[in-house]
Write a protein that holds these residues in place. Structure first.
Motif, mmCIF file in Angstrom:
data_model
loop_
_atom_site.group_PDB
_atom_site.id
_atom_site.type_symbol
_atom_site.label_atom_id
_atom_site.label_comp_id
_atom_site.label_asym_id
_atom_site.label_seq_id
_atom_site.Cartn_x
_atom_site.Cartn_y
_atom_site.Cartn_z
ATOM 1 N N HIS B 198 -58.988 42.580 6.773
ATOM 2 C CA HIS B 198 -59.246 42.846 5.357
ATOM 3 C C HIS B 198 -60.533 42.171 4.895
ATOM 4 C CE1 HIS B 198 -55.004 44.096 5.283
ATOM 5 N NE2 HIS B 198 -55.358 44.786 4.218
ATOM 6 N N ASP B 199 -61.114 41.384 5.783
ATOM 7 C CA ASP B 199 -62.286 40.616 5.382
ATOM 8 C C ASP B 199 -63.490 41.519 5.153
ATOM 9 O OD1 ASP B 199 -63.833 38.475 4.766
ATOM 10 O OD2 ASP B 199 -64.365 38.021 6.842
ATOM 11 N N ARG B 200 -64.160 41.307 4.016
ATOM 12 C CA ARG B 200 -65.430 41.994 3.778
ATOM 13 C C ARG B 200 -66.525 40.934 3.805
ATOM 14 N NH1 ARG B 200 -65.951 46.561 0.790
ATOM 15 N NH2 ARG B 200 -68.130 46.159 1.245
ATOM 16 N N GLU B 201 -67.186 40.869 4.964
ATOM 17 C CA GLU B 201 -68.138 39.773 5.200
ATOM 18 C C GLU B 201 -69.253 39.697 4.164
ATOM 19 O OE1 GLU B 201 -69.754 40.389 9.039
ATOM 20 O OE2 GLU B 201 -67.809 40.237 10.029
ATOM 21 N N ASN B 202 -69.639 40.869 3.640
ATOM 22 C CA ASN B 202 -70.820 40.856 2.765
ATOM 23 C C ASN B 202 -70.491 40.627 1.292
ATOM 24 O OD1 ASN B 202 -69.620 43.377 2.710
ATOM 25 N ND2 ASN B 202 -71.506 44.405 2.083
ATOM 26 N N ASN B 297 -74.280 51.239 -3.562
ATOM 27 C CA ASN B 297 -75.074 50.030 -3.820
ATOM 28 C C ASN B 297 -74.585 49.187 -4.991
ATOM 29 O OD1 ASN B 297 -75.773 51.866 -5.755
ATOM 30 N ND2 ASN B 297 -77.923 51.270 -5.848
ATOM 31 N N VAL B 298 -73.266 49.218 -5.267
ATOM 32 C CA VAL B 298 -72.743 48.328 -6.309
ATOM 33 C C VAL B 298 -72.933 46.888 -5.828
ATOM 34 C CG1 VAL B 298 -70.680 47.615 -7.576
ATOM 35 C CG2 VAL B 298 -71.052 50.027 -7.069
ATOM 36 N N ARG B 299 -73.577 46.075 -6.648
ATOM 37 C CA ARG B 299 -73.930 44.720 -6.184
ATOM 38 C C ARG B 299 -72.905 43.670 -6.602
ATOM 39 N NH1 ARG B 299 -76.728 46.615 -2.958
ATOM 40 N NH2 ARG B 299 -75.015 45.627 -1.894
ATOM 41 N N TYR B 300 -72.201 43.928 -7.715
ATOM 42 C CA TYR B 300 -71.188 42.943 -8.089
ATOM 43 C C TYR B 300 -70.032 43.579 -8.860
ATOM 44 C CZ TYR B 300 -73.410 42.860 -12.745
ATOM 45 O OH TYR B 300 -73.932 43.196 -13.965
ATOM 46 N N GLN B 325 -75.081 45.736 2.249
ATOM 47 C CA GLN B 325 -75.903 44.665 1.687
ATOM 48 C C GLN B 325 -74.999 43.637 0.994
ATOM 49 O OE1 GLN B 325 -79.538 44.826 1.807
ATOM 50 N NE2 GLN B 325 -78.926 46.359 3.331
ATOM 51 N N GLN B 326 -75.571 42.455 0.765
ATOM 52 C CA GLN B 326 -74.812 41.367 0.165
ATOM 53 C C GLN B 326 -74.299 41.718 -1.241
ATOM 54 O OE1 GLN B 326 -74.030 38.263 1.664
ATOM 55 N NE2 GLN B 326 -72.678 38.253 -0.116
ATOM 56 N N GLY B 327 -73.057 41.373 -1.507
ATOM 57 C CA GLY B 327 -72.487 41.603 -2.827
ATOM 58 C C GLY B 327 -71.758 40.362 -3.338
ATOM 59 N N TYR B 328 -71.312 40.425 -4.608
ATOM 60 C CA TYR B 328 -70.761 39.252 -5.264
ATOM 61 C C TYR B 328 -69.555 39.655 -6.104
ATOM 62 C CZ TYR B 328 -70.762 35.527 -8.892
ATOM 63 O OH TYR B 328 -70.435 34.536 -9.778
#
Ligand SMILES: [Zn+2]
Lengths: 367, 519
Positions: B198-202, B297-300, B325-328
């Protein structure tokens, strides 16, 4: 609707003017139904007989409670009063109506040019098909074949799909030009705000439409007024296109091609078939086991869409003549006023048929 | 070999985690339960087999927008192989689609679960050569899942009647308990599992505790103003969706819109499209938003209100960073926030008064077989969902059989009901369900209050452990916020340009003349 906001002049005008025209004849419910575009028999006949087509369904898309708030505030500040359940415009109300009329610049209401009863379905059909056609042509003319349709109505999607066949670049270019041209012609009949409302609710490849909330900010009007003005624009378009079919062949096809459900209710349809087979009212009463009055209502429905309908088998010639003579003197007033001045032999149902037929012959209700 | 097929049909060189295992099992004619996190390419794991298998692949999914999105996505990759049928499919359209299905023109058919209950449609299905049945959002079949749907349980009755096709159940989030329940409810022998983490690394996780509402709003404002979008803020009610959007607008956030089920249909479609096209950078939404939206491309994602459980939280957070890509993900919590969720849980199940009214009606109808309309029950709190829950549990206990009709329900009474016993039975069941939901909420609260790595806590909930800690892990392990900062060169497109000109605007929509020649 928040009560701190004063009621916009246009909305005041619409409500007060409608009540003025039906002064003391209809209840609060009657007025509400007309503005909300109810399909109740009484509402449709009122709209037709009193030539109120310009008002019919203008509040479509608004909550009924909003309209109730408006009526309530008019009752509270003395513009309206209720007598025997009927709404009456007071002297103060009449004065307010006259003042408001002067206040509104470019009043978009064109009572005499709007002769069609435009039901919700027709309006939706126009809006959905046109919106989707614009979006499709916008993308396809840029050679972008994939886009998410902003309209998910199957009827609209099917109609647009067919319209684009046989699908090739030539067809797309031709349609894009045709639609561009027709919308441009249409613009001559609309004021700036109406043009903005029309185009800003379309989505294309370069930009998406604006939501009502965004338009509220952009045009600086309350959402309620925007929705009403948008209804007026749609009504206007349908009326203009109907009157000038040759000038707007593409737009005309939008609301007259592939109409999924006929204009007549299924029951009226059955009555019509029997009439076409030469059956009399008595015979239909017997065959269908329904009341004669119901059949008269069906006849009203039929005449509204087919002014060439021959009344003579149902109402004797002399009765028609007598009503026509009176109509030339009185014009349109309540049917009760007519009844008292006519021969005893003419029934209320017959009177209604003749009046409806007269109005239909004058072009009310026809496209 | 499979990689070649993947490249020919979809243009990818390699599979993502879990996809290949699922596909291999399907090709080997094995039933599969696959857990693939949101954004991991769930749909490809049945779409490729659908192309390779001889017959039709039937995909059962509860979300119409999701169906449309899938059919559209396939078309976009040049695969005109899928179609969909749901309750809003027009009859002319429906006939046309059936003809093409019989002719073998489609490889994939998307349907909504309630279609399975319509006899005439099911007869048509039996006439088709169905090789594979895919149950999307399979957690809906479990009473312990966060989105239980009674009509999903009908699936298990249907499968054997379709000449025993291969069955694949897919979901993004499922605890071991829910996994076991899905297998049990599907009643399938030899089902194999493919579990991916279930881990989403980014995604980097953070929880901020707010002292009061204004503190919470202030934190929200500051965060939104500093972060690079696009983003989604989740709230628990329509009213706060409008309020928060208005608040942010007043605070100088330029491109923000509210989204909830109370908006007119057109507006919902418009706002979704604006978000997809990058014309709106921020959406303040209830959970109605996001299901069918495939924005990469939703970033957060910010939770302004506490989610009802960890599964919902994971699903909503999962909309971040589908482009890799990295997200928050930020969760704002103020003590007592859970009160609203508790109220919602109470409303989610029938009250004793409602149970009484329904049972009383059923008993006094004094018929073994009848049809039934919602309006016949003069009860103001009744709705389809609550009524179906009652029917479902009565059926499970052998009292009746029920079927949803176009309008109303068809009921066959099997066992005589006693009012008092019936109420006691259902009350006990719903009380258990409420307790379960409260327990889930408590686990959500625990996640918020735990003073250790957020990622590890989330994984623990799904009985997993962390294999590799990413650089941007969580507020405990440390986050480098500079990478989330708004860059000044990114400007969102805006749909309303200042300065209105009819001709220009019309030409923008329907280009004619020189513009075409240029191309
Ligand atoms: Zn951590």
């Amino acid at each position: 609707m928040n009560s701190i906001n004063p009621i916009p002049p246009l909305i005041q005008y619409i409500i007060l003017s409608l009540i003025h025209q039906l002064n003391g004849l209809r209840s609060k419910t009657g007025i509400e139904r007309l503005l909300l575009g109810s399909l109740a028999k009484q509402t449709l006949q009122d709209t037709f007989i009193f030539r109120l087509t310009a008002f019919y369904g203008l509040f479509d898309g608004l909550e009924k409670s909003v309209l109730e708030t408006y009526l309530q505030s008019f009752l509270m500040n003395g513009y309206l009063l209720v007598e025997q359940e009927k709404l009456i415009l007071t002297a103060a109300g009449k004065k307010q109506l006259d003042d408001i009329k002067k206040q509104i610049e470019n009043n978009p209401m064109q009572e005499n040019r709007n002769k069609l009863i435009i039901d919700k379905k027709t309006k939706m059909r126009l809006k959905d098909r046109l919106t989707l056609l614009v979006q499709s042509l916008s993308y396809l003319s840029q050679n972008q074949k994939n886009f998410v349709p902003v309209i998910d109505q199957i009827d609209a999607q099917e109609w647009v799909r067919k319209k684009l066949l046989p699908y090739d670049n030539f067809k797309i270019e031709k349609l894009t030009h045709a639609l561009h041209y027709e919308l441009d012609q249409l613009a001559a009949f609309l004021d700036e705000m109406e043009k903005q409302l029309l185009l800003y609710r379309f989505s294309g490849s370069e930009r998406t439409a604006l939501s009502w909330n965004q338009l509220t900010v952009y045009l600086g009007l309350l959402k309620e007024e925007l929705l009403i003005r948008y209804n007026i624009v749609l009504h206007k378009i349908i009326n203009i296109v109907c009157k000038n079919k040759n000038q707007f062949p593409l737009l005309h096809s939008i609301f007259y091609e592939d109409i999924p459900i006929g204009y007549l209710s299924p029951s009226t349809h059955r009555t019509w078939n029997l009439i076409k087979n030469g059956k009399t009212i008595e015979e239909i009463v017997h065959i269908r086991k329904i009341k004669a009055n119901t059949i008269y209502d069906h006849l009203v429905e039929i005449i509204m869409i087919s002014p060439n309908f021959d009344l003579t088998p149902f109402v004797e010639k002399w009765k028609q003549k007598e009503v026509i003579t009176l109509y030339d003197q009185l014009g349109v007033v309540s049917l009760a006023d007519y009844k008292s001045r006519l021969s005893q032999g003419i029934s209320y149902a017959e009177l209604k048929l003749i009046i409806i037929k007269l109005l239909a012959n004058e072009g009310w209700g026809q496209c | 070999m499979l990689e070649e097929k993947l490249y020919t049909h979809f243009g990818y060189r390699e599979f993502r985690q879990g996809q290949k295992e699922i596909i291999e099992k399907i090709i080997a004619k094995k039933n599969v339960l696959g857990i693939l996190p949101t954004g991991a390419g769930k749909s490809l794991s049945y779409q490729l087999p659908a192309i390779l298998l001889p017959g039709i692949t039937l995909v059962i999914t509860p979300l119409i927008s999701l169906m449309e999105d899938q059919v559209y996505q396939l078309r976009q990759s040049g695969l005109r192989i899928a179609t969909l049928i749901n309750s809003s499919t027009a009859s002319s359209d429906y006939k046309h689609k059936l003809i093409r299905l019989r002719q073998g023109k489609y490889k994939i058919l998307y349907i909504s679960p309630e279609k399975l209950q319509q006899e005439f449609f099911f007869k048509e299905l039996k006439g088709l050569n169905i090789s594979l049945v895919v149950i999307d959002e399979a957690h809906c079949i479990s009473q312990w899942g966060h989105d239980f749907r009674p009509d999903y349980l009908k699936i298990r009755e249907v499968i054997p009647k379709l000449n025993n096709p291969i069955v694949v159940a897919l979901t993004a989030t499922a605890t071991p308990m829910v996994q076991a329940d899905i297998i049990k409810q599907l009643n399938l022998s030899n089902i194999e599992m493919v579990l991916t983490s279930h881990d989403r690394e980014n995604i980097a996780y953070q929880v901020i505790h707010a002292a009061n509402l204004s503190d919470k709003k202030n934190t929200l404002k500051n965060t939104v103003l500093s972060l690079a979008g696009p983003g989604i803020i989740y709230v628990n009610s329509r009213k706060s969706s409008e309020e928060i959007a208005g608040f942010l607008r007043d605070q100088g956030v330029t491109s923000v819109e509210a989204y909830h089920a109370g908006l007119p249909y057109d507006d919902r479609a418009i706002i979704q499209q604006q978000f997809m096209q990058g014309e709106v950078a921020l959406i303040v939404a209830t959970k109605a938003f996001g299901m069918g939206i495939n924005k990469k491309n939703v970033r957060y994602v910010i939770h302004f209100d506490i989610p009802a459980n960890i599964e919902s939280y994971m699903q909503e957070v999962g909309r971040v960073g589908r482009d890799g890509q990295q997200g928050y993900a930020l969760l704002l919590y103020q003590e007592g926030d859970e009160a609203l969720v508790l109220r919602l849980i109470e409303q989610e199940y029938p009250t004793e008064a409602l149970i009484h009214d329904v049972l009383y009606y059923l008993i006094n109808r004094k018929q073994k077989y009848f049809t039934f309309l919602l309006e016949e029950l003069k009860n103001s709190e009744i709705n389809d969902q609550l009524l179906e829950l009652i029917f479902f549990y009565l059926a499970q206990n052998g009292y009746l059989k029920w079927k949803k009709l176009q309008q109303g329900y068809e009921i066959t009474i099997l066992l005589e009901l006693n009012l008092a016993n019936g109420i006691a039975l259902l009350n006990q069941i719903f009380e258990r369900r409420r307790e379960h939901r409260k327990k889930e909420l408590k686990e959500m609260l625990q996640f918020i209050q735990n003073n250790s790595c957020r990622r590890e806590n989330l994984l623990k909930y799904f009985s997993e452990s962390l294999s590799k800690r990413p650089n941007q892990c969580c507020d405990y392990c440390g986050i480098d916020f500079s990478i989330f900062q708004k860059r000044l060169d990114v400007v969102t497109k805006s749909s309303a340009k200042l300065g209105w000109n009819w001709k220009e605007e019309l030409t923008k929509l329907l280009p004619i003349g020189e513009k075409n020649d240029e191309r």
